[in-house]
Design an enzyme around this catalytic site. Structure first.
Site, PDB file in Angstrom:
ATOM      1  N   GLU A 382       0.232  -4.992  -2.593  1.00  0.00           N
ATOM      2  CA  GLU A 382      -0.252  -4.537  -1.292  1.00  0.00           C
ATOM      3  C   GLU A 382      -1.557  -3.764  -1.480  1.00  0.00           C
ATOM      4  O   GLU A 382      -1.590  -2.779  -2.230  1.00  0.00           O
ATOM      5  CB  GLU A 382       0.823  -3.667  -0.634  1.00  0.00           C
ATOM      6  N   LEU A 411       3.426  -7.741   2.984  1.00  0.00           N
ATOM      7  CA  LEU A 411       4.128  -6.481   2.739  1.00  0.00           C
ATOM      8  C   LEU A 411       5.615  -6.760   2.514  1.00  0.00           C
ATOM      9  O   LEU A 411       6.448  -6.580   3.389  1.00  0.00           O
ATOM     10  CB  LEU A 411       3.911  -5.527   3.922  1.00  0.00           C
ATOM     11  N   GLU A 413       8.171  -6.444  -0.899  1.00  0.00           N
ATOM     12  CA  GLU A 413       8.364  -6.245  -2.335  1.00  0.00           C
ATOM     13  C   GLU A 413       9.275  -7.316  -2.912  1.00  0.00           C
ATOM     14  O   GLU A 413       9.104  -7.733  -4.053  1.00  0.00           O
ATOM     15  CB  GLU A 413       8.924  -4.842  -2.611  1.00  0.00           C
ATOM     16  N   GLN A 435       3.492  -0.289  -4.641  1.00  0.00           N
ATOM     17  CA  GLN A 435       2.612   0.814  -4.245  1.00  0.00           C
ATOM     18  C   GLN A 435       3.131   2.202  -4.655  1.00  0.00           C
ATOM     19  O   GLN A 435       2.377   3.056  -5.073  1.00  0.00           O
ATOM     20  CB  GLN A 435       2.377   0.740  -2.742  1.00  0.00           C
ATOM     21  N   PHE A 436       4.421   2.419  -4.512  1.00  0.00           N
ATOM     22  CA  PHE A 436       5.065   3.662  -4.958  1.00  0.00           C
ATOM     23  C   PHE A 436       6.470   3.304  -5.444  1.00  0.00           C
ATOM     24  O   PHE A 436       7.071   2.337  -4.957  1.00  0.00           O
ATOM     25  CB  PHE A 436       5.189   4.671  -3.801  1.00  0.00           C
ATOM     26  N   PRO A 442      13.179  -2.729  -1.905  1.00  0.00           N
ATOM     27  CA  PRO A 442      13.484  -4.062  -1.359  1.00  0.00           C
ATOM     28  C   PRO A 442      13.447  -5.186  -2.407  1.00  0.00           C
ATOM     29  O   PRO A 442      13.879  -6.292  -2.129  1.00  0.00           O
ATOM     30  CB  PRO A 442      12.364  -4.289  -0.323  1.00  0.00           C
ATOM     31  N   HIS A 482       7.141   9.187  -1.736  1.00  0.00           N
ATOM     32  CA  HIS A 482       6.052   8.824  -2.657  1.00  0.00           C
ATOM     33  C   HIS A 482       6.174   9.511  -4.009  1.00  0.00           C
ATOM     34  O   HIS A 482       5.349   9.306  -4.871  1.00  0.00           O
ATOM     35  CB  HIS A 482       4.695   9.201  -2.040  1.00  0.00           C
TER      36      HIS A 482
END
Ligand SMILES: Cc1ncc(C[n+]2csc(CCOP(=O)(O)OP(=O)(O)O)c2C)c(N)n1
Length: 676
Positions: A382, A411, A413, A435-436, A442, A482
């Protein structure tokens, strides 16, 4: 595009091959259902009766050497058509040696390295998990043909087989989005028998018909047919395959099929009415195939000869499989990782020290060097393309290497990791970014199935990839979303290596080893270390690699050892100032360096295991247990642990400091420990 009505009639040879596959599948199912399963010899029996004709027809059309198929537990007729022998099928369901997995996996979780037709990628027991690897295969095919200009891949396709129930899964939608947004050569082959075990398809898609509901989907060609009517099925499947093979885009074909047996052997189908059972029987494709063949292509006698011949072949296969030995017990734990995971070699440092770099720039530099060196390496996730990632680790890489190699994804995962699985099996080296850490959630199903793939298939298949994930608290803040570290969950996930560097030098060495390695690897990039003076070091060079499983002595001492990793290394160093304490930076979590830990503990006789991941079932428990067991007599104090409390990481930094180990609390622990 050719319409199904324009499809030329198939040849006699085509239909005879279809008939042979259907008859073989029927005979296997019958022997399993009537003989082996009642005797307890087969535990998982998923009959394909009713689905068999459509799959046999499809299999005749999946013949390109670079075709890839992802399938599910009811797909055996298709796999027989791709070259699986009846004997291998029986050996698989009987859990004997000589099946596809030598008794490791249930026989119906199919896989087949390419024989004369396509490749059957390892299936999964998870419904819906077959789709996004299929999309990855389709994207690979295009990459080989278009970007690497390999003409051998032109016209190759990916096909994913699934039931109506599977169209409700995350995996289905993830793959549909990937295939349609990228216009990939992928066919969704949906065998709609009206049921997912006992749940009717009204619960899977409104109004039961997934094809109808997808009518407005952009870039998707739709086909529908009766999968039990030979001519209708053949024409529609051919038109759908042809559409995808000419690379006009993805397609979905929905085939109505009867499920003539229970969902599995133990399912009595009490939820079906007698009328429905009767209708299903009337849709049995085998008598329809016989009628079609004997009316148009062969005599009734020829049909009987074929039936008898297949019967005796399958019976012979079953006898041989029943006589086959049980698999070799001595190797049951082998094949979890590639053999090279053992490597302890360090790659050469450059002769002159490189520029001083923060961890983030070093990651980007390594990615750049490896993109240059390996044309099969792809970086995606992403926002990693035009923006260069929300953490900036891929800035400018798309400009330099093009959007085929460095790109943004949808978007999803599940889609990111699932697609990576298909790509890796096709021989590419995917390097996805999540991303984090929290947002890997998912993708859990794909992560687990990827990790066990090498073991399940006795190394016939594996999906090496490097998943880069920013982890941990930020420089100025924490939060529950995050700031997750979460290495213990991945350490518990079989088949994955984990690197968790605390500084630039280690990050370079470990990332390069991972990128050149042959195992799925998580590479953790701690958010608070991306740009800090403590983590900076000189770039060690373009050939520098570090072995996994070798800890680094961060600081020598004699009164106690701190075993730690990631951002806690620097906190431990600050806390230990003025104390005679040794600090071991583990650098990798899987494998973790047991030898180095035991050696240090035997020297200092006191130990604190410190980590940012939360306490319960954290890796600290594993390390502490090992020390207690293997260095008990050397200990002068109980093995101490310090970790984040079993509580999410708070946003407010004052609150965060109560939860996550701080320099001050580490200091207090160490002061107590050294005088114990
Ligand atoms: C992720 C997941 N959830 C649940 C199951 C249990 N399960 C196995 S098969 C099945 C029904 C699938 O139905 P469908 O996709 O229509 O295929 P069919 O069996 O009808 O051919 C379920 C719920 C599973 N294997 N995987």
């Amino acid at each position: 595009m050719i319409a199904p009505t324009e499809v030329q009639p198939a040849s006699k040879e085509f239909w005879l091959r279809v008939a042979r596959t259907v008859l073989t599948s029927r005979a296997i199912d019958r022997i399993e259902e009537q003989e082996m399963t009642p005797k307890g010899l087969v535990t998982y029996q998923f009959s394909a009766r009713g689905h068999d004709l459509a799959q046999a027809i499809l299999s005749e059309m999946i013949t390109h050497p670079h075709d890839g198929a992802t399938c599910y537990y009811r797909s055996r007729p298709f796999v027989l058509g791709q070259g699986l022998t009846a004997e291998e099928a029986f050996r698989g369901s009987l859990a004997r040696s000589g099946g596809m997995t030598d008794g490791r996996d249930i026989g119906v979780v199919h896989l087949l390295r390419r024989r004369e037709r396509g490749t059957v990628l390892p299936a999964s027991g998870d419904v819906g998990a077959q789709y996004s690897p299929g999309a990855g295969w389709a994207q690979s095919v295009q990459y080989y043909a278009k970007t690497l200009s390999d003409k051998n891949y032109e016209g190759a396709i990916s096909v994913a087989l699934g039931g109506d129930g599977s169209t409700a899964t995350n995996g289905f939608w993830a793959a549909l989005n990937i295939a349609t947004t990228l216009e990939l050569p992928m066919l969704f082959f949906i065998e709609d028998n009206g049921f997912g075990i006992s749940t009717v398809s009204d619960f899977q898609t409104p109004g039961k018909n997934i094809a109808k509901n997808l009518a407005a989907f952009t870039n998707l060609e739709l086909f529908e047919c009766k999968g039990y009517e030979p001519v209708d099925a053949e024409k529609n499947i051919r038109a759908a395959v042809e559409y995808v093979r000419t690379w006009q885009g993805p397609a979905l074909i929905r085939l109505e099929v009867p499920r003539l047996s229970g969902h599995s052997f133990v399912d009595t189908q009490s939820y079906k009415s007698p009328e429905l059972r009767k209708t299903e029987e009337s849709h049995d494709p085998l008598p329809k195939l016989e009628a079609f063949l004997t009316k148009n292509l062969i005599s009734a006698t020829e049909w009987s000869v074929l039936v008898d011949e297949v019967e005796s072949q399958v019976r012979g296969a079953s006898d041989r499989a029943l006589a086959a030995p049980i698999p070799d017990t001595s190797i049951v734990t082998k094949h979890v990782f590639s053999p090279e995971v053992q490597s302890s070699e360090e790659g050469p440092r450059s002769s002159a020290p490189g520029p001083r770099m923060n961890l983030q720039d070093a990651v980007r530099k390594v990615l750049e060097v490896e993109l240059e060196a390996n044309p099969k390496l792809l970086i995606f996730g992403e926002d990693v393309g035009a923006k260069g990632g929300v953490h900036g680790a891929t800035v400018d890489l798309q400009i330099r290497y093009g959007a085929d190699r460095v790109f943004d994804t949808s978007l999803s995962e599940e889609g990111i990791i699932g697609r990576s699985v298909g790509m890796a099996i096709s021989g590419l080296k995917p390097v996805p970014e999540i991303q984090f850490r929290k947002y890997a959630d998912p993708a859990t199903e794909q992560i687990n199935d990827c990790g066990t793939m090498r073991w399940r298939t006795l190394s016939k298949f594996s999906a090496p990839m490097v998943v880069r994930i920013p982890v941990g608290f930020g420089k100025k803040t924490g939060d529950p979303w995050h700031s997750v570290s979460g290495e213990a969950v991945f350490a518990h996930t079989i088949g994955w290596r984990i690197a968790y560097p605390s500084n630039t030098d280690d990050a370079v060495g470990l990332l390069r080893t991972a990128l050149r390695g042959d195992d799925p690897t998580f590479f953790f990039e701690h958010r608070a270390l991306l740009d800090t003076s403590q983590a900076r070091s000189n770039y060690p060079g373009d050939e520098f690699t570090l072995p996994f499983g070798k800890a680094r002595l961060h600081r020598e001492g004699t009164r106690a050892t701190v075993v730690t990793w990631g951002a806690m290394v620097d906190r431990a160093a600050q806390a230990a100032e003025g104390l005679d304490v040794e600090i071991l930076d583990m650098r990798t979590i899987v494998p973790w360096d047991k030898e180095a830990v035991l050696k240090s503990v035997k020297k200092t006789n006191r130990v604190l295991v410190l980590h940012e991941d939360n306490w319960t079932c954290g890796l600290g428990g594993e390390i502490a247990a090992t020390i207690s067991q293997e260095a008990f007599t050397c200990l002068d104090a109980p093995v101490e642990r310090l970790a984040t409390a079993d509580c999410p990481v708070p946003y407010n930094t004052t609150l965060m400091d109560v939860v996550v180990p701080t320099v001050q609390r580490i200091r207090e622990k160490l002061e107590q420990l050294v005088v114990f």
